[in-house]
Design an enzyme around this catalytic site. Sequence first.
Site, PDB file in Angstrom:
ATOM      1  N   HIS A  51      35.904  31.499  21.672  1.00 56.20           N
ATOM      2  CA  HIS A  51      36.874  30.077  22.310  1.00 56.20           C
ATOM      3  C   HIS A  51      37.530  28.793  21.390  1.00 56.20           C
ATOM      4  O   HIS A  51      37.016  28.520  21.127  1.00 56.20           O
ATOM      5  CB  HIS A  51      36.062  28.882  23.108  1.00 56.20           C
ATOM      6  CG  HIS A  51      35.719  30.161  24.104  1.00 56.20           C
ATOM      7  ND1 HIS A  51      36.470  29.960  25.339  1.00 56.20           N
ATOM      8  CD2 HIS A  51      35.149  31.080  24.789  1.00 56.20           C
ATOM      9  CE1 HIS A  51      35.668  31.196  25.927  1.00 56.20           C
ATOM     10  NE2 HIS A  51      34.758  31.054  25.846  1.00 56.20           N
ATOM     11  N   ASN A 100      35.708  29.415  33.481  1.00 56.60           N
ATOM     12  CA  ASN A 100      36.718  30.453  32.783  1.00 56.60           C
ATOM     13  C   ASN A 100      37.831  30.710  34.090  1.00 56.60           C
ATOM     14  O   ASN A 100      37.444  30.229  34.700  1.00 56.60           O
ATOM     15  CB  ASN A 100      36.151  32.084  32.403  1.00 56.60           C
ATOM     16  CG  ASN A 100      35.626  32.181  31.296  1.00 56.60           C
ATOM     17  OD1 ASN A 100      35.805  30.903  30.077  1.00 56.60           O
ATOM     18  ND2 ASN A 100      34.772  33.112  31.199  1.00 56.60           N
TER      19      ASN A 100
END
Length: 738
Positions: free
Chosen positions: A118, A191
Amino acid sequence: MAQKPAAPTGSSKSVAKPTRPELAGADIGGESTQKASPVPNDAAISFSYSEAQEGGGETHQVVEGDVATLTTQQGIPVADDQNSLKQGARGPTLLEDFHFREKIFHFDHERIPERVVHARGYGAHGVFELTDSLADVSRADIFQRVGERTPAFVRFSTVAGAKGSFDLARDVRGFAVKLYTQEGNWDLVGNNIPVFFIQDAIKFPDLVHSVKPAPDREFPQAASAHDNFWDFVSLTPESFHMIMWTMSDRAIPRSFRTMEGFGVHTFRLVDVDGKSTFVKFHWKPKQGLQSVVWNEAVKINGADPDFHRRDLWDAINGGDFPEWELGVQLFDDAFADSFDFDVLDATKIIPEELVPIRVVGRLVLDRVVDNFFAETEQVAFCTQNVPPGIDFSNDPLLQGRNFSYLDTQIKRLGGPNFTHIPINAPKCPMAHFQQDGHMAMRNPKGRVNYEPNSWGATQGGPREDPERGFTSFAEDADGPKQRVRSESFSDHYSQARQFFVSQTPIEQKHIGDALVFELSKVERPDIRSRTVSHLLNIDATLAATVADGLGLTLPDPAAAARKTITDLPKSDRLSIVKNGPMSFKGRKLGILLSDGADTVIFRALIEAVDAEGAVYEVVAPKIGGVTLSDGTKVAAKHKIDGGPSVLFDAVAIVVSIDGASLLSRDATAKDFVTDAFAHCKFIGMNAEAEAIFVAAGMADDLDQACLPLGKAEDAQTFIEACRDLRFWPRELAVDLDA
Ligand code: HDE
């Protein structure tokens, strides 16, 4: 001769907010903006700095008249920032030059490690408002009082790519939310896909190693289309439900604003009596779901690698604040026991049709960051951050994450005091005896730094509070220590199939296309074949299509730990197309203009765009803009080769005869129309524009989603058509893979 230092030119820059051009006015800007809003960031960029202090920041400036004086970090005023101190005009630089040394030393240390996953992300501030009390199931303060607002910070991200990678990778998107509640920070680190690749956190390093660039060559970047990734997943059957999602258009969202968010794991809510209810968290975008197509994503990455961050920045600064509803799926032990799958298995969803979503709040993002590094880069999400009333389940993925996030922040941010960084600091009172360490900004006063102590209420410091304090749900846990995967986690294909059959035909086609694309980049035939052997356990037609697309003989189905349940009911909520917004609001129209283009049509178009709550940008042969038929000058936002149609949700082409003949000779103008067509976009065009389509070899292709712009009223009809976002029948008609 030594150069004279440049005089400081000013202490603050004002960033003028673009205002919407008056339609009646003479000259028109090349882009629209949404309703003007007072955004603090636009007010002024000042060369001051804030120092993190308990209870808020303080601003320090050395000011002389209107102009701040440049200083060193120690506050020493600087006289010359252009030349280092030398022994003679052409002599060596002197060690004595503390200003030069400090400046270079600080620059040398500007980077911190990027996130191990990420790494590429973009954040914004907002507010969460409770719309339905959850007091019946949770004691968490944030869930008690309807109408109460809680400050929030959200960071969206891709997973596999480096910090400088492009936005439109085929990838999962992070959707991490920090809620600054009155009982401490709650981080819901989710997510945009409700399931995950693996069931046990111990496999996370392997998964991530496999998708990230290979250690010898350090490529491919931000891509799963390579041998290592498909090798790992094809040896890990539990990943196939997630694979269906990542091969779907969910993995190439149009915007952060058009994504759902999911907490993924089953969590617990705990009420005042200690009673627990299982919960799954969902963020539902008010903007509706929307994705791009793969060929478009590839081209967006070249045309604007910052497409998603620019989109969020523009929307918020334009006053079009993105909004999500917070929904919860609540269920008890009895449901968990009766469910076909294990609620602790993060490779499974609970279909909304089975446990409906209760909407309890809304999240609005209304402020961009002042400083990307200070806020978006330094924000530290930790799944372990939960206030009293929210608790963990035994999902082995969640349990592993609770260790990982704290650990990684210490490395990334350099020490245990990362909660002293303003973006990470709670906005409620804090009191504890933790002290010192690198960069400690909040230091206790007085002589007592331990407890129990006998220094009394005023000097003795904070005390534990059994009533207010966090208490873990008193779950019974027993059994032998063992490294096992529960038998209840062993169905790997049934929900993968359920996801696939719940898609519309065009979405199913995109999944097949994505699998063929990705596996065509895999060099080893055995890995391609092994992947298809899993697809056979999901859907025979999909497997056959992919095998055919690869030129592969159909293998035997993979050995399955459990036979696929083939009759799970379809779930409409799993499709993007079935959950579109039916609105063009918040979308962007690209208008290709030439000199002499019809003013009436152009004005009608921008009025219709405005009325819809959408925005437009003008593309023209030259960045200086065009002069319309009545002499009005319109500025361009993009020169034609810098403004390809992939940057827009729909396009309109309004040109004069001369303009059309000029653009017909231009390769990028021809790409503009062929791409818009191939990506199934709605196209508005005046009669003159047809010449460009003819030049692009598309004379016979124009279909019902290529709408005429012959008179003013046509503009409204065209924008109404754009509400469908894409004209999918076109793809099924013209794509070889269809
Ligand atoms: Fe993460 N994950 N993760 N993850 N994750 C990180 O923490 C980890 C997982 C997610 O914008 C890291 O600060 C493990 C699932 C987001 O700053 C790290 C496992 C989900 C973000 C980490 C998972 C996520 C991260 C890297 C397997 C969806 C970005 C940098 C058990 C529910 C947050 C960091 C941001 C980041 C570990 C799986 C979401 C290393 C061990 C499942 C949105 O701690």
